[in-house]
Design an enzyme around this catalytic site. Structure first.
Site, mmCIF file in Angstrom:
data_model
loop_
_atom_site.group_PDB
_atom_site.id
_atom_site.type_symbol
_atom_site.label_atom_id
_atom_site.label_comp_id
_atom_site.label_asym_id
_atom_site.label_seq_id
_atom_site.Cartn_x
_atom_site.Cartn_y
_atom_site.Cartn_z
ATOM 1 C CB CYS B 86 0.393 -0.284 1.327
ATOM 2 S SG CYS B 86 0.643 -0.874 -0.357
ATOM 3 C CG HIS B 203 4.553 2.239 1.512
ATOM 4 N ND1 HIS B 203 4.310 1.178 2.335
ATOM 5 C CD2 HIS B 203 4.138 1.868 0.280
ATOM 6 C CE1 HIS B 203 3.786 0.175 1.635
ATOM 7 N NE2 HIS B 203 3.657 0.570 0.383
ATOM 8 C CD GLU B 205 5.769 2.065 5.501
ATOM 9 O OE1 GLU B 205 5.026 3.052 5.377
ATOM 10 O OE2 GLU B 205 5.655 1.032 4.803
#
Lengths: 88, 230
Positions: B86, B203, B205
């Site tokens: 990002c 994302h 994560e």
């Protein structure tokens, strides 16, 4: 050693021609809806004003040119124009 | 294996990345402060999401001058893995680790949503645990995620198989509607020339715990772990 003085230089940064500019397109549409039917395009960029010391106007402009290439404009997506240095 | 997660002023996904690595992957992680000149012996650097330096000037434009970035660039030049997510992707482009740039979403709006990604290249160090063509569901949260580059760069990325993820629909098809931000060629993630820097807007994560949806991002971290286990 030549006396340095302070110059003011403005930089215009606009999206590279040909790249999709959604912000400009949105504003174009808004202007059309207000009745400004003749508007062909709008591009929104940044206006940066720099005051810098330099021995003369040319060297002030050269320095700002380098600032644009290294930081102020993104070479992938933006074009820039520098105004003439104005001594303060 | 040790992960180093860079914290810039305005980073806000550093904690998520830390928890993904430590809790879900079971690996070691440490935060790297932006003013630090030391990578503390980490094997993988993560440039996390957020709004470093308030996105002043352009997203990522200022963060690349942080002292730690000199070390991150040197690490990348040595072939060290860098995962740029990002805002991290934006910083990596500004720092010259990856080609191209990320500009305002075509629809002008900030998008926070879960999207589908297709794995285009499963032979990178970041994707070895995925199947080619696998469709993942991964969150996005960005206002400036539209990937752009000049025609020569796009062609080179394509020819060298450096596009790693593309936005797709649930069935894996590339459609206009499935491209959330108008990225060229529906590009969601690319790797560097040497393959050791991955930049992606989604994302991974945030997709590592089954409690919060399909943990489709975990295999990305496991790919990195598997690489060093060999």
């Amino acid at each position: 050693m030549k006396q340095h003085r302070v110059y003011r230089i403005a930089v215009q940064i606009i999206p590279r021609a040909g790249l999709l500019d959604p912000q400009g397109n949105t504003i174009t549409g808004a202007l059309h809806s207000l009745g400004f039917k003749h508007v062909k395009s709008v591009h929104v960029g940044r206006h940066i004003v720099i005051e810098t010391e330099a021995p003369d106007a040319l060297q002030a402009e050269t320095a700002v040119q380098e600032m644009c290439e290294k930081l102020l404009a993104n070479p992938v997506t933006e074009d820039f124009e520098i105004t003439s240095a104005v001594p303060l | 294996m040790k992960f180093g997660i860079v914290t810039f002023p305005g980073s806000n996904c550093d904690y998520d990345a830390y928890r993904a690595v430590v809790d879900q992957l079971g690996a070691e992680a440490t935060y790297l402060w932006h003013k630090s000149h030391e990578l503390e012996g980490v094997d993988v650097v993560i440039l996390p999401g957020g709004f470093s330096y308030g996105d002043y000037l352009r997203a990522g434009a200022i963060a690349r001058f942080s002292p730690i970035m000199r070390e991150v660039v040197a690490h990348a030049r040595r072939g060290g893995p860098v995962l740029a997510i990002c805002n991290g992707f934006q910083i990596a482009c500004e720092a010259g680790l990856l080609p191209g740039a990320l500009v305002r979403n075509a629809g002008m709006r900030f998008i926070s949503d879960a999207v589908h990604l297709r794995v285009e290249n499963e032979s990178t160090m970041f994707t070895s645990q995925y199947e080619k063509g696998a469709v993942l569901r991964i969150p996005i949260a960005h206002g400036e995620g539209r990937y752009v580059a000049d025609a020569a760069t796009i062609a080179r990325l394509q020819d060298d198989d450096r596009v790693v993820f593309r936005y797709c629909d649930a069935a894996g098809n590339l459609t206009g509607e499935a491209n959330p931000n108008g990225s060229m060629r529906a590009i969601a993630g690319i790797v560097s020339d040497e393959g050791n820097v991955l930049g992606m807007m989604p994302h991974p994560e945030r997709a590592v715990d089954p409690l919060l949806g399909p943990p489709d991002g975990l295999l990305l971290f496991e790919s990195l772990l598997a690489r060093t286990a060999v």
